[in-house]
Design an enzyme around this catalytic site. Structure first.
Site, PDB file in Angstrom:
ATOM      1  N   GLY A  18       0.831  -1.201   0.000  1.00  0.00           N
ATOM      2  CA  GLY A  18       0.000   0.000   0.000  1.00  0.00           C
ATOM      3  C   GLY A  18       0.864   1.249   0.000  1.00  0.00           C
TER       4      GLY A  18
ATOM      5  N   TYR B 160     -14.419  -4.216   7.975  1.00  0.00           N
ATOM      6  CA  TYR B 160     -13.144  -3.544   8.232  1.00  0.00           C
ATOM      7  C   TYR B 160     -12.679  -3.773   9.670  1.00  0.00           C
ATOM      8  CZ  TYR B 160      -9.661   0.229   8.181  1.00  0.00           C
ATOM      9  OH  TYR B 160      -8.495   0.960   8.262  1.00  0.00           O
TER      10      TYR B 160
END
Length: 242
Positions: free
Chosen positions: A9, A152
Protein backbone atom coordinates in the site's frame (compact mmCIF):
# COMPACT_ATOMS: atom_id res chain seq x y z
CA UNK A 1 24.79 -5.31 2.65
CA UNK A 2 22.18 -2.71 1.84
CA UNK A 3 19.06 -2.62 3.99
CA UNK A 4 15.81 -3.32 2.13
CA UNK A 5 12.32 -2.36 3.27
CA UNK A 6 9.06 -3.47 1.64
CA UNK A 7 5.90 -1.42 2.14
CA UNK A 8 2.54 -2.66 0.89
CA UNK A 9 0.00 0.00 0.00
CA UNK A 10 3.04 2.20 -0.51
CA UNK A 11 1.76 4.40 -3.32
CA UNK A 12 -0.58 6.53 -1.24
CA UNK A 13 -1.58 7.61 2.23
CA UNK A 14 0.13 6.13 5.27
CA UNK A 15 2.09 3.66 3.13
CA UNK A 16 3.53 6.46 1.01
CA UNK A 17 4.53 8.48 4.08
CA UNK A 18 6.15 5.39 5.62
CA UNK A 19 8.09 4.62 2.44
CA UNK A 20 9.48 8.14 2.25
CA UNK A 21 10.37 8.15 5.96
CA UNK A 22 12.08 4.76 5.76
CA UNK A 23 14.19 6.08 2.89
CA UNK A 24 16.19 7.88 5.59
CA UNK A 25 17.22 4.53 7.09
CA UNK A 26 17.25 1.99 4.22
CA UNK A 27 19.13 1.92 0.95
CA UNK A 28 16.37 0.09 -0.95
CA UNK A 29 12.65 0.81 -0.68
CA UNK A 30 10.12 -1.41 -2.43
CA UNK A 31 6.53 -0.23 -2.60
CA UNK A 32 3.78 -2.72 -3.34
CA UNK A 33 0.65 -1.29 -4.94
CA UNK A 34 -2.45 -2.65 -6.62
CA UNK A 35 -3.67 -0.20 -9.25
CA UNK A 36 -2.48 3.41 -9.27
CA UNK A 37 0.56 3.47 -11.55
CA UNK A 38 0.84 7.26 -11.50
CA UNK A 39 0.82 7.47 -7.70
CA UNK A 40 3.38 4.68 -7.45
CA UNK A 41 5.73 6.43 -9.86
CA UNK A 42 5.38 9.72 -7.98
CA UNK A 43 6.12 8.04 -4.65
CA UNK A 44 9.22 6.39 -6.12
CA UNK A 45 10.48 9.80 -7.21
CA UNK A 46 10.03 11.12 -3.67
CA UNK A 47 11.87 8.11 -2.24
CA UNK A 48 14.80 8.74 -4.59
CA UNK A 49 14.80 12.41 -3.62
CA UNK A 50 15.10 11.26 0.01
CA UNK A 51 18.25 9.34 -0.88
CA UNK A 52 17.22 5.71 -1.39
CA UNK A 53 16.77 3.42 -4.35
CA UNK A 54 13.10 2.84 -5.19
CA UNK A 55 11.20 0.04 -6.86
CA UNK A 56 7.45 -0.28 -7.43
CA UNK A 57 5.83 -3.70 -7.74
CA UNK A 58 2.23 -4.03 -8.91
CA UNK A 59 0.72 -6.86 -6.89
CA UNK A 60 -2.53 -8.03 -5.33
CA UNK A 61 -1.48 -8.93 -1.79
CA UNK A 62 -4.60 -11.11 -1.44
CA UNK A 63 -3.14 -13.52 -4.05
CA UNK A 64 -1.09 -16.08 -2.10
CA UNK A 65 0.84 -17.49 -5.08
CA UNK A 66 1.54 -14.10 -6.67
CA UNK A 67 2.96 -12.81 -3.39
CA UNK A 68 5.22 -15.86 -3.12
CA UNK A 69 6.67 -15.28 -6.58
CA UNK A 70 7.12 -11.56 -5.99
CA UNK A 71 8.99 -12.07 -2.70
CA UNK A 72 11.27 -14.66 -4.32
CA UNK A 73 12.15 -12.17 -7.06
CA UNK A 74 12.77 -9.34 -4.58
CA UNK A 75 15.02 -11.56 -2.46
CA UNK A 76 17.08 -12.45 -5.54
CA UNK A 77 17.33 -8.82 -6.61
CA UNK A 78 18.25 -7.25 -3.27
CA UNK A 79 19.92 -10.12 -1.43
CA UNK A 80 17.88 -9.76 1.74
CA UNK A 81 14.67 -8.31 3.17
CA UNK A 82 15.03 -6.44 6.44
CA UNK A 83 11.74 -4.62 7.06
CA UNK A 84 8.17 -5.45 6.07
CA UNK A 85 5.43 -2.88 6.53
CA UNK A 86 1.92 -4.19 5.84
CA UNK A 87 -0.10 -1.09 5.03
CA UNK A 88 -2.32 -2.24 2.15
CA UNK A 89 -5.97 -1.88 3.08
CA UNK A 90 -9.40 -1.22 1.63
CA UNK A 91 -12.86 -0.35 2.92
CA UNK A 92 -16.29 -1.37 1.68
CA UNK A 93 -18.45 0.18 4.38
CA UNK A 94 -22.08 -0.62 4.97
CA UNK A 95 -24.50 -1.72 7.64
CA UNK A 96 -24.27 -5.42 8.48
CA UNK A 97 -27.91 -6.11 7.61
CA UNK A 98 -27.30 -4.98 4.02
CA UNK A 99 -23.65 -5.95 3.53
CA UNK A 100 -22.96 -8.23 0.59
CA UNK A 101 -20.86 -11.31 1.14
CA UNK A 102 -18.46 -10.13 -1.55
CA UNK A 103 -17.90 -6.87 0.35
CA UNK A 104 -17.00 -8.77 3.49
CA UNK A 105 -14.76 -11.26 1.70
CA UNK A 106 -12.82 -8.65 -0.27
CA UNK A 107 -11.99 -6.55 2.79
CA UNK A 108 -10.89 -9.62 4.76
CA UNK A 109 -8.94 -10.81 1.72
CA UNK A 110 -6.86 -7.67 1.35
CA UNK A 111 -6.59 -6.42 4.92
CA UNK A 112 -6.13 -9.67 6.83
CA UNK A 113 -5.20 -12.41 4.37
CA UNK A 114 -2.97 -9.98 2.46
CA UNK A 115 -1.08 -9.28 5.67
CA UNK A 116 -0.75 -13.01 6.32
CA UNK A 117 0.42 -13.64 2.74
CA UNK A 118 3.19 -11.06 2.98
CA UNK A 119 4.40 -12.27 6.38
CA UNK A 120 4.18 -15.91 5.33
CA UNK A 121 6.38 -15.42 2.26
CA UNK A 122 8.92 -13.11 3.91
CA UNK A 123 9.33 -15.22 7.04
CA UNK A 124 11.67 -17.86 5.49
CA UNK A 125 14.11 -15.09 4.55
CA UNK A 126 13.86 -13.45 7.95
CA UNK A 127 14.49 -16.80 9.63
CA UNK A 128 17.60 -17.52 7.57
CA UNK A 129 18.93 -14.06 8.38
CA UNK A 130 17.88 -14.45 12.03
CA UNK A 131 16.61 -10.88 11.96
CA UNK A 132 13.79 -8.80 10.61
CA UNK A 133 11.15 -6.29 11.62
CA UNK A 134 7.48 -6.61 10.70
CA UNK A 135 5.12 -3.68 11.22
CA UNK A 136 1.43 -4.22 10.55
CA UNK A 137 -0.95 -1.31 10.14
CA UNK A 138 -4.19 -2.12 11.91
CA UNK A 139 -6.76 0.46 13.10
CA UNK A 140 -8.58 1.67 16.19
CA UNK A 141 -11.63 0.18 14.44
CA UNK A 142 -10.10 -3.21 15.23
CA UNK A 143 -9.86 -2.26 18.90
CA UNK A 144 -13.15 -0.51 19.62
CA UNK A 145 -15.25 -1.49 16.58
CA UNK A 146 -17.04 0.94 14.29
CA UNK A 147 -20.68 0.82 13.25
CA UNK A 148 -20.99 0.45 9.50
CA UNK A 149 -17.59 -1.23 9.29
CA UNK A 150 -18.12 -4.78 10.50
CA UNK A 151 -15.91 -6.11 7.70
CA UNK A 152 -13.14 -3.54 8.23
CA UNK A 153 -13.25 -3.83 12.04
CA UNK A 154 -13.10 -7.62 11.82
CA UNK A 155 -10.16 -7.51 9.43
CA UNK A 156 -8.21 -5.09 11.59
CA UNK A 157 -8.98 -7.00 14.79
CA UNK A 158 -7.66 -10.06 12.99
CA UNK A 159 -4.42 -8.21 12.21
CA UNK A 160 -4.01 -7.51 15.94
CA UNK A 161 -4.31 -11.20 16.80
CA UNK A 162 -2.02 -12.11 13.91
CA UNK A 163 0.59 -9.62 15.12
CA UNK A 164 0.68 -11.04 18.64
CA UNK A 165 0.86 -14.65 17.47
CA UNK A 166 3.60 -13.92 14.92
CA UNK A 167 5.59 -12.03 17.56
CA UNK A 168 5.50 -15.06 19.86
CA UNK A 169 6.39 -17.53 17.09
CA UNK A 170 9.31 -15.63 15.59
CA UNK A 171 10.94 -13.87 18.55
CA UNK A 172 13.43 -16.72 19.10
CA UNK A 173 14.73 -16.15 15.56
CA UNK A 174 15.48 -12.50 16.15
CA UNK A 175 12.36 -11.32 14.33
CA UNK A 176 10.10 -8.66 15.82
CA UNK A 177 6.45 -8.07 14.89
CA UNK A 178 4.50 -5.02 16.03
CA UNK A 179 1.47 -3.07 14.88
CA UNK A 180 0.37 0.53 14.74
CA UNK A 181 -3.31 1.38 15.11
CA UNK A 182 -4.16 4.70 13.45
CA UNK A 183 -7.36 6.56 14.16
CA UNK A 184 -8.73 9.15 11.74
CA UNK A 185 -5.82 10.08 9.47
CA UNK A 186 -5.87 12.59 6.61
CA UNK A 187 -5.86 10.23 3.61
CA UNK A 188 -8.08 9.51 0.62
CA UNK A 189 -9.98 7.08 2.84
CA UNK A 190 -11.12 9.94 5.10
CA UNK A 191 -11.33 12.66 2.44
CA UNK A 192 -15.10 13.08 2.88
CA UNK A 193 -14.89 13.89 6.60
CA UNK A 194 -14.91 17.61 7.41
CA UNK A 195 -13.46 19.18 10.55
CA UNK A 196 -16.90 19.73 12.10
CA UNK A 197 -17.88 16.07 11.82
CA UNK A 198 -19.07 14.49 15.08
CA UNK A 199 -16.40 11.80 14.73
CA UNK A 200 -13.69 14.48 14.72
CA UNK A 201 -15.28 16.16 17.71
CA UNK A 202 -15.05 12.84 19.56
CA UNK A 203 -11.24 12.90 19.24
CA UNK A 204 -9.71 14.42 22.39
CA UNK A 205 -7.15 16.27 20.25
CA UNK A 206 -9.99 17.60 18.04
CA UNK A 207 -8.23 16.91 14.75
CA UNK A 208 -7.31 14.15 12.36
CA UNK A 209 -3.77 12.87 12.33
CA UNK A 210 -1.32 13.19 9.47
CA UNK A 211 0.19 10.23 7.61
CA UNK A 212 3.64 11.49 8.57
CA UNK A 213 2.76 11.14 12.26
CA UNK A 214 2.03 7.44 11.73
CA UNK A 215 5.15 7.07 9.60
CA UNK A 216 7.33 8.33 12.47
CA UNK A 217 6.17 5.45 14.65
CA UNK A 218 6.59 2.92 11.84
CA UNK A 219 10.15 4.14 11.32
CA UNK A 220 10.89 3.78 15.03
CA UNK A 221 9.51 0.24 15.21
CA UNK A 222 11.52 -0.72 12.13
CA UNK A 223 14.77 0.52 13.66
CA UNK A 224 17.23 -0.91 16.16
CA UNK A 225 15.96 1.67 18.64
CA UNK A 226 12.98 -0.65 19.12
CA UNK A 227 15.11 -3.78 19.49
CA UNK A 228 13.39 -4.80 22.75
CA UNK A 229 9.83 -4.22 21.53
CA UNK A 230 7.68 -6.95 20.00
CA UNK A 231 4.01 -7.93 20.03
CA UNK A 232 2.89 -4.35 20.73
CA UNK A 233 -0.19 -2.62 19.30
CA UNK A 234 0.42 1.12 19.50
CA UNK A 235 -2.38 3.61 18.82
CA UNK A 236 -1.84 6.80 16.82
CA UNK A 237 -5.32 8.22 17.23
CA UNK A 238 -5.34 11.52 19.09
CA UNK A 239 -6.80 9.71 22.08
CA UNK A 240 -10.08 8.50 20.54
CA UNK A 241 -9.65 4.96 21.88
CA UNK A 242 -8.69 5.94 25.42
Amino acid sequence: MNKTAIITGGARGIGRAAAIKLAEDAENIVIIYRSNDEAAAATCEEIRAAGAEAKAVKLDVADFDAVKVAMEELKKEFGQIDVLVNCAGITKDGLLAMMKESGFDEVIGVNLKGTYNMIRHCTPYFMKQRKGSIINVTSVSGIIGNAGQTNYSASKAGVIGLTKAVAKELVSRGIRCNAVAPGFIETEMTAGIDENNEMINAIPMKRMGKPEEVAELISFLASDKAAYITGEIIRVDGGIAI
